[in-house]
Design a protein around this motif. Structure first.
Motif, PDB file in Angstrom:
ATOM      1  N   GLN A  98       0.854  -1.186   0.000  1.00  0.00           N
ATOM      2  CA  GLN A  98       0.000   0.000   0.000  1.00  0.00           C
ATOM      3  C   GLN A  98       0.891   1.237   0.000  1.00  0.00           C
ATOM      4  OE1 GLN A  98      -2.116   1.513   3.640  1.00  0.00           O
ATOM      5  NE2 GLN A  98      -3.858   0.614   2.556  1.00  0.00           N
ATOM      6  N   VAL A  99       0.551   2.227  -0.831  1.00  0.00           N
ATOM      7  CA  VAL A  99       1.261   3.499  -0.852  1.00  0.00           C
ATOM      8  C   VAL A  99       0.267   4.607  -0.529  1.00  0.00           C
ATOM      9  CG1 VAL A  99       3.044   2.737  -2.472  1.00  0.00           C
ATOM     10  CG2 VAL A  99       0.948   3.802  -3.331  1.00  0.00           C
ATOM     11  N   GLY A 100       0.788   5.753  -0.139  1.00  0.00           N
ATOM     12  CA  GLY A 100      -0.119   6.846   0.177  1.00  0.00           C
ATOM     13  C   GLY A 100       0.599   8.168   0.318  1.00  0.00           C
ATOM     14  N   ALA A 101      -0.204   9.207   0.457  1.00  0.00           N
ATOM     15  CA  ALA A 101       0.293  10.559   0.695  1.00  0.00           C
ATOM     16  C   ALA A 101      -0.698  11.251   1.620  1.00  0.00           C
ATOM     17  CB  ALA A 101       0.429  11.324  -0.618  1.00  0.00           C
ATOM     18  N   TYR A 102      -0.202  12.197   2.407  1.00  0.00           N
ATOM     19  CA  TYR A 102      -1.089  12.897   3.329  1.00  0.00           C
ATOM     20  C   TYR A 102      -0.638  14.340   3.508  1.00  0.00           C
ATOM     21  CZ  TYR A 102       2.615  11.918   6.712  1.00  0.00           C
ATOM     22  OH  TYR A 102       3.827  11.828   7.354  1.00  0.00           O
ATOM     23  N   ALA A 103      -1.595  15.165   3.932  1.00  0.00           N
ATOM     24  CA  ALA A 103      -1.334  16.562   4.269  1.00  0.00           C
ATOM     25  C   ALA A 103      -2.081  16.874   5.565  1.00  0.00           C
ATOM     26  CB  ALA A 103      -1.808  17.480   3.156  1.00  0.00           C
ATOM     27  N   GLN A 104      -1.438  17.649   6.435  1.00  0.00           N
ATOM     28  CA  GLN A 104      -2.042  18.057   7.702  1.00  0.00           C
ATOM     29  C   GLN A 104      -1.798  19.551   7.896  1.00  0.00           C
ATOM     30  OE1 GLN A 104      -0.032  15.782  10.712  1.00  0.00           O
ATOM     31  NE2 GLN A 104      -0.907  13.846  10.051  1.00  0.00           N
ATOM     32  N   LEU A 105      -2.845  20.262   8.272  1.00  0.00           N
ATOM     33  CA  LEU A 105      -2.753  21.679   8.623  1.00  0.00           C
ATOM     34  C   LEU A 105      -3.324  21.831  10.023  1.00  0.00           C
ATOM     35  CD1 LEU A 105      -4.153  23.209   5.318  1.00  0.00           C
ATOM     36  CD2 LEU A 105      -1.754  23.054   5.996  1.00  0.00           C
ATOM     37  N   PHE A 106      -2.532  22.354  10.946  1.00  0.00           N
ATOM     38  CA  PHE A 106      -2.976  22.471  12.333  1.00  0.00           C
ATOM     39  C   PHE A 106      -2.639  23.842  12.901  1.00  0.00           C
ATOM     40  CE2 PHE A 106      -3.784  17.999  12.564  1.00  0.00           C
ATOM     41  CZ  PHE A 106      -4.712  17.888  13.578  1.00  0.00           C
ATOM     42  N   ALA A 107      -3.536  24.324  13.762  1.00  0.00           N
ATOM     43  CA  ALA A 107      -3.304  25.536  14.546  1.00  0.00           C
ATOM     44  C   ALA A 107      -3.221  25.118  16.005  1.00  0.00           C
ATOM     45  CB  ALA A 107      -4.452  26.520  14.346  1.00  0.00           C
ATOM     46  N   LEU A 108      -2.155  25.522  16.665  1.00  0.00           N
ATOM     47  CA  LEU A 108      -1.948  25.234  18.086  1.00  0.00           C
ATOM     48  C   LEU A 108      -1.996  26.567  18.831  1.00  0.00           C
ATOM     49  CD1 LEU A 108       1.098  22.835  17.660  1.00  0.00           C
ATOM     50  CD2 LEU A 108      -1.288  22.193  18.006  1.00  0.00           C
ATOM     51  N   ASP A 109      -2.945  26.698  19.745  1.00  0.00           N
ATOM     52  CA  ASP A 109      -3.107  27.934  20.513  1.00  0.00           C
ATOM     53  C   ASP A 109      -2.990  27.616  21.999  1.00  0.00           C
ATOM     54  OD1 ASP A 109      -3.633  29.694  18.294  1.00  0.00           O
ATOM     55  OD2 ASP A 109      -5.566  28.676  18.097  1.00  0.00           O
ATOM     56  N   PHE A 110      -2.070  28.293  22.656  1.00  0.00           N
ATOM     57  CA  PHE A 110      -1.805  28.075  24.076  1.00  0.00           C
ATOM     58  C   PHE A 110      -2.470  29.177  24.899  1.00  0.00           C
ATOM     59  CE2 PHE A 110       1.334  25.670  21.904  1.00  0.00           C
ATOM     60  CZ  PHE A 110       1.579  24.572  22.706  1.00  0.00           C
ATOM     61  N   ALA A 111      -3.233  28.780  25.894  1.00  0.00           N
ATOM     62  CA  ALA A 111      -3.922  29.734  26.758  1.00  0.00           C
ATOM     63  C   ALA A 111      -2.894  30.590  27.498  1.00  0.00           C
ATOM     64  CB  ALA A 111      -4.809  28.996  27.756  1.00  0.00           C
ATOM     65  N   ASP A 112      -3.051  31.888  27.440  1.00  0.00           N
ATOM     66  CA  ASP A 112      -2.203  32.843  28.154  1.00  0.00           C
ATOM     67  C   ASP A 112      -0.727  32.758  27.777  1.00  0.00           C
ATOM     68  OD1 ASP A 112      -4.469  33.700  29.581  1.00  0.00           O
ATOM     69  OD2 ASP A 112      -4.171  32.125  31.080  1.00  0.00           O
ATOM     70  N   GLN A 113      -0.409  32.131  26.633  1.00  0.00           N
ATOM     71  CA  GLN A 113       0.985  32.021  26.195  1.00  0.00           C
ATOM     72  C   GLN A 113       1.051  32.170  24.677  1.00  0.00           C
ATOM     73  OE1 GLN A 113       2.990  28.508  27.685  1.00  0.00           O
ATOM     74  NE2 GLN A 113       1.647  28.450  29.463  1.00  0.00           N
ATOM     75  N   SER A 114       0.594  33.273  24.165  1.00  0.00           N
ATOM     76  CA  SER A 114       0.493  33.438  22.709  1.00  0.00           C
ATOM     77  C   SER A 114       1.843  33.308  21.997  1.00  0.00           C
ATOM     78  CB  SER A 114      -0.156  34.774  22.370  1.00  0.00           C
ATOM     79  OG  SER A 114       0.626  35.840  22.873  1.00  0.00           O
ATOM     80  N   ALA A 115       2.949  33.511  22.700  1.00  0.00           N
ATOM     81  CA  ALA A 115       4.268  33.340  22.077  1.00  0.00           C
ATOM     82  C   ALA A 115       4.503  31.896  21.645  1.00  0.00           C
ATOM     83  CB  ALA A 115       5.371  33.782  23.032  1.00  0.00           C
ATOM     84  N   ARG A 116       3.772  30.951  22.233  1.00  0.00           N
ATOM     85  CA  ARG A 116       3.921  29.538  21.887  1.00  0.00           C
ATOM     86  C   ARG A 116       2.970  29.094  20.783  1.00  0.00           C
ATOM     87  NH1 ARG A 116       3.995  25.812  27.031  1.00  0.00           N
ATOM     88  NH2 ARG A 116       4.834  24.412  25.475  1.00  0.00           N
ATOM     89  N   ASP A 117       2.009  29.942  20.414  1.00  0.00           N
ATOM     90  CA  ASP A 117       1.056  29.579  19.364  1.00  0.00           C
ATOM     91  C   ASP A 117       1.803  29.239  18.085  1.00  0.00           C
ATOM     92  OD1 ASP A 117      -0.857  30.195  21.220  1.00  0.00           O
ATOM     93  OD2 ASP A 117      -1.600  31.986  20.171  1.00  0.00           O
ATOM     94  N   ALA A 118       1.263  28.290  17.334  1.00  0.00           N
ATOM     95  CA  ALA A 118       1.947  27.856  16.114  1.00  0.00           C
ATOM     96  C   ALA A 118       0.934  27.405  15.073  1.00  0.00           C
ATOM     97  CB  ALA A 118       2.906  26.710  16.438  1.00  0.00           C
ATOM     98  N   ARG A 119       1.347  27.494  13.845  1.00  0.00           N
ATOM     99  CA  ARG A 119       0.597  26.953  12.715  1.00  0.00           C
ATOM    100  C   ARG A 119       1.513  25.939  12.056  1.00  0.00           C
ATOM    101  NH1 ARG A 119      -2.099  29.066  15.725  1.00  0.00           N
ATOM    102  NH2 ARG A 119      -3.463  30.828  15.456  1.00  0.00           N
ATOM    103  N   ARG A 120       1.007  24.729  11.842  1.00  0.00           N
ATOM    104  CA  ARG A 120       1.837  23.643  11.314  1.00  0.00           C
ATOM    105  C   ARG A 120       1.236  23.094  10.017  1.00  0.00           C
ATOM    106  NH1 ARG A 120       5.616  25.087  14.306  1.00  0.00           N
ATOM    107  NH2 ARG A 120       5.875  24.258  16.375  1.00  0.00           N
ATOM    108  N   ALA A 121       2.101  22.864   9.062  1.00  0.00           N
ATOM    109  CA  ALA A 121       1.719  22.196   7.824  1.00  0.00           C
ATOM    110  C   ALA A 121       2.685  21.037   7.626  1.00  0.00           C
ATOM    111  CB  ALA A 121       1.797  23.155   6.639  1.00  0.00           C
ATOM    112  N   VAL A 122       2.131  19.866   7.378  1.00  0.00           N
ATOM    113  CA  VAL A 122       2.946  18.666   7.199  1.00  0.00           C
ATOM    114  C   VAL A 122       2.500  17.960   5.933  1.00  0.00           C
ATOM    115  CG1 VAL A 122       3.578  16.429   8.181  1.00  0.00           C
ATOM    116  CG2 VAL A 122       3.219  18.384   9.695  1.00  0.00           C
ATOM    117  N   LEU A 123       3.442  17.575   5.114  1.00  0.00           N
ATOM    118  CA  LEU A 123       3.197  16.750   3.937  1.00  0.00           C
ATOM    119  C   LEU A 123       4.024  15.487   4.088  1.00  0.00           C
ATOM    120  CD1 LEU A 123       3.507  19.454   1.133  1.00  0.00           C
ATOM    121  CD2 LEU A 123       1.405  18.515   2.100  1.00  0.00           C
ATOM    122  N   GLY A 124       3.471  14.364   3.660  1.00  0.00           N
ATOM    123  CA  GLY A 124       4.233  13.133   3.803  1.00  0.00           C
ATOM    124  C   GLY A 124       3.754  12.045   2.878  1.00  0.00           C
TER     125      GLY A 124
END
Length: 135
Positions: A98-124
């Protein structure tokens, strides 16, 4: 050896899959978990996750997409919220490959710690190969 300061984790998972037609399925799920520490409650960790998506099979190909949301709690307070979209393609090449491909888009938001917030994109890509069981 078991850590005497930690309680057993509690987990609950619900998952429903509903066929829409002969090729398409709809899924919805939720996962709840909690892990408490007997003497250090500031390390108590809990999460609530919800997901929903569609998958369609066309011959040897399977296409799926889903949304996921997770709320993580630390010491009974909101610690992080994660929300994202996932897409995947899988193809059955033969009975054991089996073969495959995937994409993920995520937003990470930390309460009271906006400096740690991140947006992630992953391809694989993926490759799975079953091994022949020869006795």
């Amino acid at each position: 050896m078991r850590d005497p300061t930690m309680s057993d984790p509690l987990n609950a998972t619900l998952l429903a899959r509903e066929p829409i037609d002969g090729r398409t399925d709809w899924t919805i799920g939720s996962n709840l978990s909690q892990r408490n520490h007997a003497s250090q409650h500031n390390y108590d960790l809990g999460s609530v996750e919800v997901s929903s998506g569609l998958a369609q099979t066309r011959g040897p190909n399977r296409y799926s997409t889903s949304i996921q949301v997770q709320q993580l709690f630390l010491d009974d307070r909101s610690f992080r919220t994660a929300a994202g979209l996932l897409g995947q393609w899988q193809r059955e090449v033969d009975a054991s490959t089996q073969v495959g491909a995937y994409a993920q888009l995520f937003a990470l938001d930390f309460a009271d710690q906006s400096a740690r917030d991140a947006r992630r994109a992953v391809l694989g890509g993926t490759l799975a190969r079953g091994l022949n069981d020869r006795a």
